[in-house]
Design a protein around this motif. Structure first.
Motif, short mmCIF file in Angstrom:
data_model
loop_
_atom_site.label_atom_id
_atom_site.label_comp_id
_atom_site.label_asym_id
_atom_site.label_seq_id
_atom_site.Cartn_x
_atom_site.Cartn_y
_atom_site.Cartn_z
N SER A 13 1.20 -0.34 4.48
CA SER A 13 0.82 -0.66 3.11
C SER A 13 0.46 0.61 2.33
N ILE A 14 -0.13 1.58 2.99
CA ILE A 14 -0.46 2.84 2.35
C ILE A 14 0.81 3.61 2.02
N GLU A 15 1.76 3.58 2.94
CA GLU A 15 3.04 4.25 2.71
C GLU A 15 3.74 3.65 1.50
N GLU A 16 3.74 2.33 1.42
CA GLU A 16 4.37 1.65 0.29
C GLU A 16 3.67 1.99 -1.01
N LEU A 17 2.33 2.10 -0.96
CA LEU A 17 1.57 2.46 -2.15
C LEU A 17 1.97 3.83 -2.65
N LEU A 18 2.10 4.78 -1.75
CA LEU A 18 2.46 6.13 -2.14
C LEU A 18 3.88 6.19 -2.71
N ASN A 36 -9.27 9.31 0.23
CA ASN A 36 -9.23 7.84 0.22
C ASN A 36 -8.04 7.31 0.99
N ILE A 37 -6.90 7.97 0.85
CA ILE A 37 -5.70 7.54 1.58
C ILE A 37 -5.90 7.68 3.08
N PHE A 38 -6.39 8.84 3.51
CA PHE A 38 -6.62 9.06 4.94
C PHE A 38 -7.64 8.08 5.50
N CYS A 73 -13.27 10.63 6.08
CA CYS A 73 -12.10 10.40 6.94
C CYS A 73 -12.51 10.05 8.37
N TRP A 74 -13.77 10.25 8.69
CA TRP A 74 -14.23 10.09 10.07
C TRP A 74 -15.32 9.05 10.18
#
Length: 314
Positions: A13-18, A36-38, A73-74
């Protein structure tokens, strides 16, 4: 391209967003946007995320490296299953060189031979800078590593402790629980000692606690009483657990707010017990198929009752 390899293994879903946002220059993405993406990818993926964030993302470009260091991110520290050659010994003496993940980490970061698994766990915890809300520790976590997690992760909400850690270091866990006021979920594999002390600490310190996962454990009378006193407990997963009928009845009578209870393949009570069915009638998702009474005083019973027969690390 490293970025392509990274996104392929992560949340689609993140890939599609980008793709929708049509960013062509990845190195020019805003820092907060990258973070935010990571972070979102970290919520969607599990074991492969730590490897990607340590050994792929930082080497794409300077902006990605800087973003990968952000504590946001962590927030989820899902350690991979680490293969070691020795068990039940001081973790620094274990031969980590048989683990592909750590071998790659040592190579990429050019770390000398004094590297230890404890040092790696502390390194990752320090990356979160106190922001970690979820941790799944590796089987070989040492006492030193556990103490560091307890002292450095005050915001922890979700904790997964593998069977070996619980079995051999259970005496440490009650003091650790007392440091996590926000704890909501706990998974403990193969807890045969100190469960009553651990659960009691949850009752004292963790007011938002609602999910208890105790597969392949031994729930004695005191532990059942402690579980029954948890005021906001909504979910219990206890497959393959040993619990005598009277203790299971006590648990059911005390846990008035349960929404789900998975007690399949337990030893100590019968799945067709009418009283148990009536007591569990208020639980919308109750499962106890395969549970059975077992004579734990017989020779076979003594072995099965006190030995973990489904023992896989978690």
């Amino acid at each position: 391209m490293l970025e392509k390899a990274f996104w392929t293994g992560c949340n689609s879903s993140i890939e599609e967003l980008l793709q929708f946002m049509d960013f062509r220059k990845w190195d020019q993405l805003d820092h907060d946007c990258l973070v935010n993406i990571f972070a979102k990818v970290g919520r969607g993926d599990t074991e492969s995320f730590m490897e990607s964030m340590l050994m792929d993302v930082p080497f794409v470009c300077k902006s990605w490296h800087k973003a990968s260091l952000d504590p946001k991110c962590w927030e989820r520290l899902i350690f991979p299953i680490i293969s070691t050659s020795l068990y039940n010994t001081d973790v620094e003496t274990e031969d980590w060189t048989c683990d592909p993940f750590l071998k790659r980490f040592v190579s990429e970061y050019r770390i000398n031979k004094s590297f230890s698994i404890t040092a790696f766990i502390k390194f990752m915890v320090n990356r979160s800078k106190g922001c970690a809300t979820e941790i799944r520790l590796p089987v070989c976590a040492s006492e030193e590593a556990l103490k560091h997690v307890a002292a450095s992760c005050p915001r922890l909400k979700n904790l997964s402790l593998p069977a070996d850690v619980v079995y051999y270091k259970s005496r440490m866990i009650p003091d650790m629980i007392g440091k996590w006021k926000d704890l909501e979920n706990l998974l403990m594999g193969s807890c045969y000692h100190d469960m009553e002390k651990i659960i009691s600490q949850i009752g004292l310190h963790c007011k938002n606690f609602y999910f208890l996962c105790i597969p392949d454990c031994l729930v004695c009378e005191d532990a059942a009483s402690a579980i029954a006193k948890l005021p906001n407990l909504k979910h219990i997963f206890m497959q393959n657990t040993k619990i005598e009928r009277d203790n299971f009845v006590k648990l059911l009578k005390g846990c008035k707010n349960l929404v789900s209870l998975d007690a399949r393949k337990c030893l100590g009570f019968d799945a067709g017990d009418k009283e148990i069915s009536e007591l569990a009638s208020h639980i919308s998702d109750f499962k106890c198929q395969g549970s059975r009474v077992f004579d734990r005083h017989s020779e076979e019973g003594k072995y099965v009752w006190f030995h973990d027969f489904v023992y896989d690390g978690y």
